[in-house]
Design a protein around this motif. Sequence first.
Motif, PDB file in Angstrom:
ATOM      1  N   THR A  82      43.452  51.448  54.963  1.00 54.25           N
ATOM      2  CA  THR A  82      42.992  50.234  54.287  1.00 54.25           C
ATOM      3  C   THR A  82      42.782  50.496  52.801  1.00 54.25           C
ATOM      4  O   THR A  82      43.216  49.712  51.949  1.00 54.25           O
ATOM      5  CB  THR A  82      41.679  49.729  54.919  1.00 54.25           C
ATOM      6  OG1 THR A  82      41.927  49.347  56.271  1.00 54.25           O
ATOM      7  CG2 THR A  82      41.110  48.542  54.153  1.00 54.25           C
ATOM      8  N   ALA A  83      42.111  51.612  52.474  1.00 51.55           N
ATOM      9  CA  ALA A  83      41.871  51.944  51.066  1.00 51.55           C
ATOM     10  C   ALA A  83      43.182  52.158  50.329  1.00 51.55           C
ATOM     11  O   ALA A  83      43.357  51.698  49.188  1.00 51.55           O
ATOM     12  CB  ALA A  83      40.994  53.191  50.968  1.00 51.55           C
ATOM     13  N   ALA A  84      44.146  52.842  50.960  1.00 51.58           N
ATOM     14  CA  ALA A  84      45.436  53.093  50.325  1.00 51.58           C
ATOM     15  C   ALA A  84      46.194  51.798  50.088  1.00 51.58           C
ATOM     16  O   ALA A  84      46.816  51.610  49.025  1.00 51.58           O
ATOM     17  CB  ALA A  84      46.262  54.047  51.186  1.00 51.58           C
ATOM     18  N   ARG A  85      46.159  50.907  51.039  1.00 52.66           N
ATOM     19  CA  ARG A  85      46.840  49.616  50.872  1.00 52.66           C
ATOM     20  C   ARG A  85      46.202  48.798  49.762  1.00 52.66           C
ATOM     21  O   ARG A  85      46.894  48.230  48.907  1.00 52.66           O
ATOM     22  CB  ARG A  85      46.811  48.852  52.200  1.00 52.66           C
ATOM     23  CG  ARG A  85      47.421  47.454  52.111  1.00 52.66           C
ATOM     24  CD  ARG A  85      47.557  46.832  53.489  1.00 52.66           C
ATOM     25  NE  ARG A  85      46.314  46.893  54.239  1.00 52.66           N
ATOM     26  CZ  ARG A  85      45.280  46.063  54.060  1.00 52.66           C
ATOM     27  NH1 ARG A  85      45.343  45.121  53.120  1.00 52.66           N
ATOM     28  NH2 ARG A  85      44.196  46.183  54.792  1.00 52.66           N
ATOM     29  N   LEU A  86      44.882  48.746  49.736  1.00 50.97           N
ATOM     30  CA  LEU A  86      44.190  47.977  48.703  1.00 50.97           C
ATOM     31  C   LEU A  86      44.399  48.586  47.318  1.00 50.97           C
ATOM     32  O   LEU A  86      44.406  47.873  46.313  1.00 50.97           O
ATOM     33  CB  LEU A  86      42.700  47.892  49.026  1.00 50.97           C
ATOM     34  CG  LEU A  86      42.331  47.034  50.236  1.00 50.97           C
ATOM     35  CD1 LEU A  86      40.847  47.189  50.570  1.00 50.97           C
ATOM     36  CD2 LEU A  86      42.668  45.572  49.994  1.00 50.97           C
ATOM     37  N   ALA A  87      44.566  49.907  47.271  1.00 54.61           N
ATOM     38  CA  ALA A  87      44.760  50.579  45.983  1.00 54.61           C
ATOM     39  C   ALA A  87      46.105  50.239  45.356  1.00 54.61           C
ATOM     40  O   ALA A  87      46.284  50.400  44.140  1.00 54.61           O
ATOM     41  CB  ALA A  87      44.637  52.090  46.155  1.00 54.61           C
ATOM     42  N   THR A  88      47.045  49.775  46.169  1.00 57.77           N
ATOM     43  CA  THR A  88      48.401  49.520  45.668  1.00 57.77           C
ATOM     44  C   THR A  88      48.833  48.065  45.839  1.00 57.77           C
ATOM     45  O   THR A  88      49.993  47.739  45.604  1.00 57.77           O
ATOM     46  CB  THR A  88      49.407  50.423  46.390  1.00 57.77           C
ATOM     47  OG1 THR A  88      49.307  50.224  47.811  1.00 57.77           O
ATOM     48  CG2 THR A  88      49.144  51.891  46.079  1.00 57.77           C
ATOM     49  N   THR A  89      47.913  47.208  46.232  1.00 54.30           N
ATOM     50  CA  THR A  89      48.218  45.796  46.462  1.00 54.30           C
ATOM     51  C   THR A  89      47.677  44.949  45.329  1.00 54.30           C
ATOM     52  O   THR A  89      46.524  45.135  44.921  1.00 54.30           O
ATOM     53  CB  THR A  89      47.600  45.321  47.795  1.00 54.30           C
ATOM     54  OG1 THR A  89      48.082  46.131  48.858  1.00 54.30           O
ATOM     55  CG2 THR A  89      47.945  43.859  48.070  1.00 54.30           C
ATOM     56  N   PRO A  90      48.466  44.015  44.780  1.00 57.65           N
ATOM     57  CA  PRO A  90      47.951  43.146  43.709  1.00 57.65           C
ATOM     58  C   PRO A  90      46.720  42.365  44.160  1.00 57.65           C
ATOM     59  O   PRO A  90      46.543  42.063  45.351  1.00 57.65           O
ATOM     60  CB  PRO A  90      49.131  42.200  43.429  1.00 57.65           C
ATOM     61  CG  PRO A  90      50.331  42.939  43.897  1.00 57.65           C
ATOM     62  CD  PRO A  90      49.882  43.752  45.078  1.00 57.65           C
ATOM     63  N   ASP A  91      45.883  42.048  43.202  1.00 57.46           N
ATOM     64  CA  ASP A  91      44.644  41.340  43.496  1.00 57.46           C
ATOM     65  C   ASP A  91      44.927  39.922  43.980  1.00 57.46           C
ATOM     66  O   ASP A  91      45.838  39.247  43.495  1.00 57.46           O
ATOM     67  CB  ASP A  91      43.764  41.296  42.245  1.00 57.46           C
ATOM     68  CG  ASP A  91      42.381  40.736  42.530  1.00 57.46           C
ATOM     69  OD1 ASP A  91      41.871  40.973  43.643  1.00 57.46           O
ATOM     70  OD2 ASP A  91      41.815  40.067  41.643  1.00 57.46           O
ATOM     71  N   SER A  92      44.147  39.502  44.945  1.00 63.64           N
ATOM     72  CA  SER A  92      44.192  38.140  45.469  1.00 63.64           C
ATOM     73  C   SER A  92      42.828  37.849  46.080  1.00 63.64           C
ATOM     74  O   SER A  92      42.044  38.778  46.321  1.00 63.64           O
ATOM     75  CB  SER A  92      45.284  37.998  46.530  1.00 63.64           C
ATOM     76  OG  SER A  92      44.931  38.703  47.711  1.00 63.64           O
ATOM     77  N   PRO A  93      42.507  36.589  46.349  1.00 66.80           N
ATOM     78  CA  PRO A  93      41.211  36.320  46.994  1.00 66.80           C
ATOM     79  C   PRO A  93      41.040  37.073  48.314  1.00 66.80           C
ATOM     80  O   PRO A  93      39.937  37.532  48.634  1.00 66.80           O
ATOM     81  CB  PRO A  93      41.257  34.806  47.211  1.00 66.80           C
ATOM     82  CG  PRO A  93      42.142  34.296  46.112  1.00 66.80           C
ATOM     83  CD  PRO A  93      43.195  35.362  45.957  1.00 66.80           C
ATOM     84  N   GLU A  94      42.139  37.223  49.055  1.00 68.85           N
ATOM     85  CA  GLU A  94      42.049  37.891  50.356  1.00 68.85           C
ATOM     86  C   GLU A  94      41.811  39.385  50.200  1.00 68.85           C
ATOM     87  O   GLU A  94      40.949  39.966  50.887  1.00 68.85           O
ATOM     88  CB  GLU A  94      43.338  37.641  51.161  1.00 68.85           C
ATOM     89  CG  GLU A  94      43.559  36.207  51.586  1.00 68.85           C
ATOM     90  CD  GLU A  94      44.012  35.292  50.451  1.00 68.85           C
ATOM     91  OE1 GLU A  94      43.839  34.065  50.567  1.00 68.85           O
ATOM     92  OE2 GLU A  94      44.536  35.830  49.433  1.00 68.85           O
ATOM     93  N   THR A  95      42.554  40.033  49.297  1.00 74.47           N
ATOM     94  CA  THR A  95      42.368  41.472  49.113  1.00 74.47           C
ATOM     95  C   THR A  95      41.030  41.779  48.453  1.00 74.47           C
ATOM     96  O   THR A  95      40.397  42.794  48.747  1.00 74.47           O
ATOM     97  CB  THR A  95      43.513  42.073  48.288  1.00 74.47           C
ATOM     98  OG1 THR A  95      43.625  41.357  47.050  1.00 74.47           O
ATOM     99  CG2 THR A  95      44.829  42.009  49.049  1.00 74.47           C
ATOM    100  N   ALA A  96      40.580  40.890  47.560  1.00 74.93           N
ATOM    101  CA  ALA A  96      39.266  41.091  46.934  1.00 74.93           C
ATOM    102  C   ALA A  96      38.163  41.046  47.981  1.00 74.93           C
ATOM    103  O   ALA A  96      37.230  41.861  47.965  1.00 74.93           O
ATOM    104  CB  ALA A  96      39.029  40.037  45.863  1.00 74.93           C
ATOM    105  N   ALA A  97      38.269  40.098  48.902  1.00 75.73           N
ATOM    106  CA  ALA A  97      37.271  39.989  49.967  1.00 75.73           C
ATOM    107  C   ALA A  97      37.323  41.217  50.872  1.00 75.73           C
ATOM    108  O   ALA A  97      36.281  41.705  51.345  1.00 75.73           O
ATOM    109  CB  ALA A  97      37.510  38.720  50.780  1.00 75.73           C
TER     110      ALA A  97
END
Length: 368
Positions: A82-97
């Motif tokens: 999860t941390a690795a995916r979030l570290a490389t995924t553009p920001d969005s309301p869903e990823t921010a949450a």
Amino acid sequence: MANPSISPEGDTITPIRAFLDSGAPEGSAEYTTVVIIHGWGWHSGSFKRLLPFAKQYNARVVLVNRRDYPGSDPYTPEELATAARLATTPDSPETAAEAEAFMRDRAREVYNFLADFVRRERIPRAQTNAGGLVVVGWSLGSVWITALLANVRLFPEGDVKLSEYVRRVILYDASFLCLGYTSPPGAYQPLYDASLPDTERVARFGSWITGYYAHGDVFAQGASALEFCDALTDPAPTATRMTPEDLAETTYAPVQGPGGSEGLIARACVTHGTYARQKEGAFYPREPVDGASNWGDVEVRHLWCDRSVWEMPWCVKLFTEELEEARKVGKKPRNVVFVRFKGANHFAHWDLPEKTLKAFLGNETEVE
């Protein structure tokens, strides 16, 4: 020395655990328990020099290791993914949450550790200037403090009412990144130096982060007062004065390298603005849910070292300005007491351990 995070049967109670514990001062019924959460790469063993002074100051010093560090649970493969995916995924309301929820889980781990410690060790309740808990987050560990302050209102109290025990929380030499601020132009940080190979970045970081720096007046001059790169030669950087045994007992390399949890979590939180939102939740508290407390009466202190690397005085400047502006426009932030540790670097707890413990426990706004 017994580990209070493990039951008598050996069952793990919380995924974060006390790495070192001075124990309760013999014969004292109103000692203060100082719980310290470490920073990036340097685990709580770097605070071991505080332990011999605990009894003298009627304190119990408990040094906690975060997840992925010696003695505490590693992150699960699912959590790291999860941390690795979030570290490389553009920001969005869903990823921010999602990133915010990841850090809420870290806050819950700290909360559960504190509640379990109080329950098992039967520590004294908080009084005005004694007893209870003083919870300290050093450097990156301050992110665990802001996560706790931001989310505690969501944690209904059980048999242990932590609001009756926690009397002070301290951000100890926090970086500007930990509160979601931006760096000034021309700033330098070896971990982000693209000209260095990965192994050299970590090695360079150890000397850089433990140096002493002769900054000017950052409050009057702004970023131009900061020394970004060149540490003083006297005193020499703390790491250069530590023995190989000292370094082995205080640092942990696996979390710092490529793919290590520290970098993944930090990149995820910076990418998705998690640290800034935690700051909002921590210092502009909202009403708690039923059965919980927002710790509105808990004292908050920001202890900063004026010869630390530029990131720390820059944080203090921006944070004080933000709180001042917030009050001017009618907001009601928590009261934060800023404490200046004069002449100290980022490793005051190693070079000046007695003064550091006194600063955690005392009421001064300037430490010399």
